[in-house]
Write a protein that holds these residues in place. Structure first.
Motif, PDB file in Angstrom:
ATOM      1  N   HIS A   3       4.049   7.033  10.332  1.00  0.00           N
ATOM      2  CA  HIS A   3       3.493   6.616   9.044  1.00  0.00           C
ATOM      3  C   HIS A   3       4.312   7.311   7.954  1.00  0.00           C
ATOM      4  O   HIS A   3       4.329   8.534   7.897  1.00  0.00           O
ATOM      5  CB  HIS A   3       2.016   7.067   9.009  1.00  0.00           C
ATOM      6  N   PHE A   4       5.011   6.536   7.154  1.00  0.00           N
ATOM      7  CA  PHE A   4       5.815   7.108   6.066  1.00  0.00           C
ATOM      8  C   PHE A   4       5.194   6.712   4.735  1.00  0.00           C
ATOM      9  O   PHE A   4       4.922   5.530   4.506  1.00  0.00           O
ATOM     10  CB  PHE A   4       7.258   6.591   6.122  1.00  0.00           C
ATOM     11  N   VAL A   5       4.971   7.702   3.879  1.00  0.00           N
ATOM     12  CA  VAL A   5       4.421   7.426   2.555  1.00  0.00           C
ATOM     13  C   VAL A   5       5.581   7.121   1.613  1.00  0.00           C
ATOM     14  O   VAL A   5       6.539   7.900   1.502  1.00  0.00           O
ATOM     15  CB  VAL A   5       3.595   8.626   2.041  1.00  0.00           C
ATOM     16  N   LEU A   6       5.497   5.973   0.948  1.00  0.00           N
ATOM     17  CA  LEU A   6       6.545   5.521   0.032  1.00  0.00           C
ATOM     18  C   LEU A   6       6.122   5.803  -1.407  1.00  0.00           C
ATOM     19  O   LEU A   6       4.973   6.138  -1.671  1.00  0.00           O
ATOM     20  CB  LEU A   6       6.796   4.019   0.224  1.00  0.00           C
ATOM     21  N   ARG A   7       7.071   5.642  -2.333  1.00  0.00           N
ATOM     22  CA  ARG A   7       6.758   5.909  -3.748  1.00  0.00           C
ATOM     23  C   ARG A   7       6.457   4.640  -4.516  1.00  0.00           C
ATOM     24  O   ARG A   7       6.154   4.680  -5.709  1.00  0.00           O
ATOM     25  CB  ARG A   7       7.920   6.661  -4.387  1.00  0.00           C
ATOM     26  N   SER A   8       6.591   3.503  -3.846  1.00  0.00           N
ATOM     27  CA  SER A   8       6.294   2.210  -4.466  1.00  0.00           C
ATOM     28  C   SER A   8       6.101   1.208  -3.317  1.00  0.00           C
ATOM     29  O   SER A   8       6.250   1.580  -2.153  1.00  0.00           O
ATOM     30  CB  SER A   8       7.444   1.794  -5.396  1.00  0.00           C
ATOM     31  N   PRO A   9       5.754  -0.048  -3.609  1.00  0.00           N
ATOM     32  CA  PRO A   9       5.570  -1.005  -2.506  1.00  0.00           C
ATOM     33  C   PRO A   9       6.805  -1.120  -1.611  1.00  0.00           C
ATOM     34  O   PRO A   9       7.941  -1.133  -2.107  1.00  0.00           O
ATOM     35  CB  PRO A   9       5.295  -2.330  -3.245  1.00  0.00           C
ATOM     36  N   GLY A  10       6.589  -1.193  -0.308  1.00  0.00           N
ATOM     37  CA  GLY A  10       7.667  -1.423   0.644  1.00  0.00           C
ATOM     38  C   GLY A  10       7.951  -2.911   0.725  1.00  0.00           C
ATOM     39  O   GLY A  10       7.040  -3.703   0.997  1.00  0.00           O
ATOM     40  N   MET A  11       9.210  -3.307   0.479  1.00  0.00           N
ATOM     41  CA  MET A  11       9.546  -4.731   0.423  1.00  0.00           C
ATOM     42  C   MET A  11      10.243  -5.233   1.683  1.00  0.00           C
ATOM     43  O   MET A  11      10.035  -6.367   2.104  1.00  0.00           O
ATOM     44  CB  MET A  11      10.439  -5.013  -0.800  1.00  0.00           C
ATOM     45  N   SER A  12      11.128  -4.400   2.270  1.00  0.00           N
ATOM     46  CA  SER A  12      11.887  -4.817   3.458  1.00  0.00           C
ATOM     47  C   SER A  12      11.985  -3.659   4.428  1.00  0.00           C
ATOM     48  O   SER A  12      12.052  -2.494   4.020  1.00  0.00           O
ATOM     49  CB  SER A  12      13.316  -5.245   3.082  1.00  0.00           C
ATOM     50  N   ASP A  62       0.820  -1.219   0.000  1.00  0.00           N
ATOM     51  CA  ASP A  62       0.000   0.000   0.000  1.00  0.00           C
ATOM     52  C   ASP A  62       0.858   1.276   0.000  1.00  0.00           C
ATOM     53  O   ASP A  62       0.335   2.376   0.197  1.00  0.00           O
ATOM     54  CB  ASP A  62      -1.001   0.006   1.169  1.00  0.00           C
ATOM     55  N   HIS A  63       2.178   1.109  -0.264  1.00  0.00           N
ATOM     56  CA  HIS A  63       3.101   2.249  -0.355  1.00  0.00           C
ATOM     57  C   HIS A  63       3.252   2.987   0.981  1.00  0.00           C
ATOM     58  O   HIS A  63       3.411   4.207   1.011  1.00  0.00           O
ATOM     59  CB  HIS A  63       2.678   3.255  -1.448  1.00  0.00           C
ATOM     60  N   THR A  64       3.202   2.235   2.088  1.00  0.00           N
ATOM     61  CA  THR A  64       3.480   2.862   3.383  1.00  0.00           C
ATOM     62  C   THR A  64       4.429   1.993   4.204  1.00  0.00           C
ATOM     63  O   THR A  64       4.494   0.775   4.029  1.00  0.00           O
ATOM     64  CB  THR A  64       2.207   3.071   4.247  1.00  0.00           C
ATOM     65  N   PHE A 118      16.386   4.938  16.818  1.00  0.00           N
ATOM     66  CA  PHE A 118      15.491   5.817  16.057  1.00  0.00           C
ATOM     67  C   PHE A 118      15.765   5.738  14.552  1.00  0.00           C
ATOM     68  O   PHE A 118      15.218   6.516  13.786  1.00  0.00           O
ATOM     69  CB  PHE A 118      15.651   7.269  16.545  1.00  0.00           C
ATOM     70  N   LYS A 119      16.607   4.781  14.114  1.00  0.00           N
ATOM     71  CA  LYS A 119      16.908   4.682  12.681  1.00  0.00           C
ATOM     72  C   LYS A 119      16.289   3.443  12.068  1.00  0.00           C
ATOM     73  O   LYS A 119      16.468   2.327  12.546  1.00  0.00           O
ATOM     74  CB  LYS A 119      18.419   4.612  12.460  1.00  0.00           C
ATOM     75  N   LEU A 120      15.550   3.673  10.971  1.00  0.00           N
ATOM     76  CA  LEU A 120      14.826   2.609  10.279  1.00  0.00           C
ATOM     77  C   LEU A 120      15.248   2.613   8.819  1.00  0.00           C
ATOM     78  O   LEU A 120      15.371   3.679   8.217  1.00  0.00           O
ATOM     79  CB  LEU A 120      13.331   2.924  10.384  1.00  0.00           C
ATOM     80  N   MET A 121      15.466   1.431   8.248  1.00  0.00           N
ATOM     81  CA  MET A 121      15.760   1.297   6.823  1.00  0.00           C
ATOM     82  C   MET A 121      14.537   0.713   6.121  1.00  0.00           C
ATOM     83  O   MET A 121      13.986  -0.293   6.568  1.00  0.00           O
ATOM     84  CB  MET A 121      16.951   0.359   6.615  1.00  0.00           C
ATOM     85  N   VAL A 122      14.124   1.347   5.036  1.00  0.00           N
ATOM     86  CA  VAL A 122      12.980   0.858   4.255  1.00  0.00           C
ATOM     87  C   VAL A 122      13.412   0.704   2.803  1.00  0.00           C
ATOM     88  O   VAL A 122      13.939   1.647   2.199  1.00  0.00           O
ATOM     89  CB  VAL A 122      11.783   1.842   4.342  1.00  0.00           C
ATOM     90  N   ALA A 123      13.203  -0.498   2.250  1.00  0.00           N
ATOM     91  CA  ALA A 123      13.560  -0.763   0.850  1.00  0.00           C
ATOM     92  C   ALA A 123      12.294  -0.849   0.021  1.00  0.00           C
ATOM     93  O   ALA A 123      11.345  -1.550   0.384  1.00  0.00           O
ATOM     94  CB  ALA A 123      14.344  -2.062   0.748  1.00  0.00           C
TER      95      ALA A 123
END
Length: 326
Positions: A161-170, A146-148, A179-184
């Motif tokens: 809640h972070f809005v992504l530009r494409s599906p979040g995979m990892s 859902d791109h979040t 406080f650091k998060l990695m989103v692929a």
């Protein structure tokens, strides 16, 4: 380190169900055995493993099921909580699942009478990955088609809640900097977010798609790995936003990337299930070719042991374990 790279699994465990997803507990649970959880079409099974590589008294491996949790729907992802403790009285098992109904379920059990679960509702499409905050385990982050990317407390309230530009995979959480998060993302972008300011602080680019899986190296947090298209890719975040190294490995598209927990140069990738088998490759950055090739009948999932150079893949009513060298 010369070895015949193609080989059968060192160990297998028979399961009641098709195994869609599998996860060694990455945290110390206070017990000599390793906790492992796997999910099928209907259940999550939690068990313990002990291997001869860590205990000379064990012949091969010992596996014991601790508890089977009724899930009622296909399990798509599993994350362990650092609050899981086998040496507590009573013991505490806590993990979270993502299911095909787009909901998260937080399970807590004392392996006796207390078995609870809470549903976290909010994603509007498939959830691809989830992770607990590694220090206290009081939050869960999840990414979805859902791109979040969403961060939840243990009551199921959405904290970020972070809005992504494409599906979040990892999604991965920094082991020390909470406080650091990695989103692929599937479009080939990997972003790092600061949970305090809720802003992106850094991004990496694959320059190829689809990115299917990425992982943060916990032995050296400057290293990020991913698979996109047929290739694995590795970044050093101090050098460049573009990959430092990449190599084509899976003819049928790569599916998963996981760093070993014991060696920053060791990682594994899997391909898409072909007609009958899934290929597992174990790579060492010092070697031009994979150091181990394994195949699993319609395998899925990929997980490394917390303290051994040993990884596991789920399959058709089986779990396969491969041992490699450091």
């Amino acid at each position: 380190m010369k070895q015949d790279s193609t080989r059968n699994a060192a160990y297998t465990v028979d399961c009641e169900d098709y195994v869609h997803v599998i996860k060694f507990n990455p945290f110390d649970s206070g017990d000599a055995c390793s906790l492992i959880a796997y999910g099928g079409n209907n259940y999550v099974v939690v068990g313990t493993c002990r291997f001869q590589e860590e205990d000379a008294e064990v012949e091969g491996m010992q596996y014991k099921t601790l508890r089977t949790f009724h899930h009622g729907i296909r399990v798509d992802a599993i994350a362990w909580s650092p609050e899981t403790k086998l040496d507590a009285l009573p013991p505490r098992i806590r993990f979270c699942t993502a299911a095909s109904d787009r909901k998260l379920r937080l399970f807590t059990s004392d392996l006796q009478d207390k078995n609870e679960y809470k549903i976290f509702d909010g994603h509007s499409d498939y959830i691809n990955d989830l992770v607990f905050s590694p220090k206290e385990g009081q939050e869960v982050a999840s990414v979805s088609d859902d791109h979040t990317c969403r961060v939840w407390d243990l009551e199921g309230n959405e904290k970020a809640h972070f809005v992504l530009r494409s599906p979040g995979m990892s999604v991965c959480w920094h082991p020390d900097e909470a406080f650091k998060l990695m989103v692929a993302e599937k479009n080939g972008t990997i972003r790092f977010y600061d949970l305090i300011t809720q802003q992106a602080i850094l991004s990496l680019e694959c320059e190829q798609t689809p990115l299917m899986s990425a992982d943060w190296c916990l032995k050296n947090t400057l290293k990020i790995g991913a698979v996109a298209g047929n290739d694995w890719l590795i970044w050093d975040i101090t050098c460049s936003s573009y990959p430092q190294d990449k190599r084509p490995v899976h003819v049928d598209r790569a599916r998963l990337f996981r760093w070993s927990r014991v060696n920053e140069n060791l990682f594994a990738t899997t391909g898409y299930p072909g007609k009958t088998t899934t290929q597992l490759l174990v790579h060492h950055l010092g070697h031009p070719q994979p150091i181990l090739t394994g195949t699993a009948a319609v395998g899925s999932g990929l997980t490394w042991h917390r303290t051994l150079p040993l990884c596991a893949v789920g399959g058709d009513h089986k779990i396969f374990f491969w041992v490699t060298e450091m």
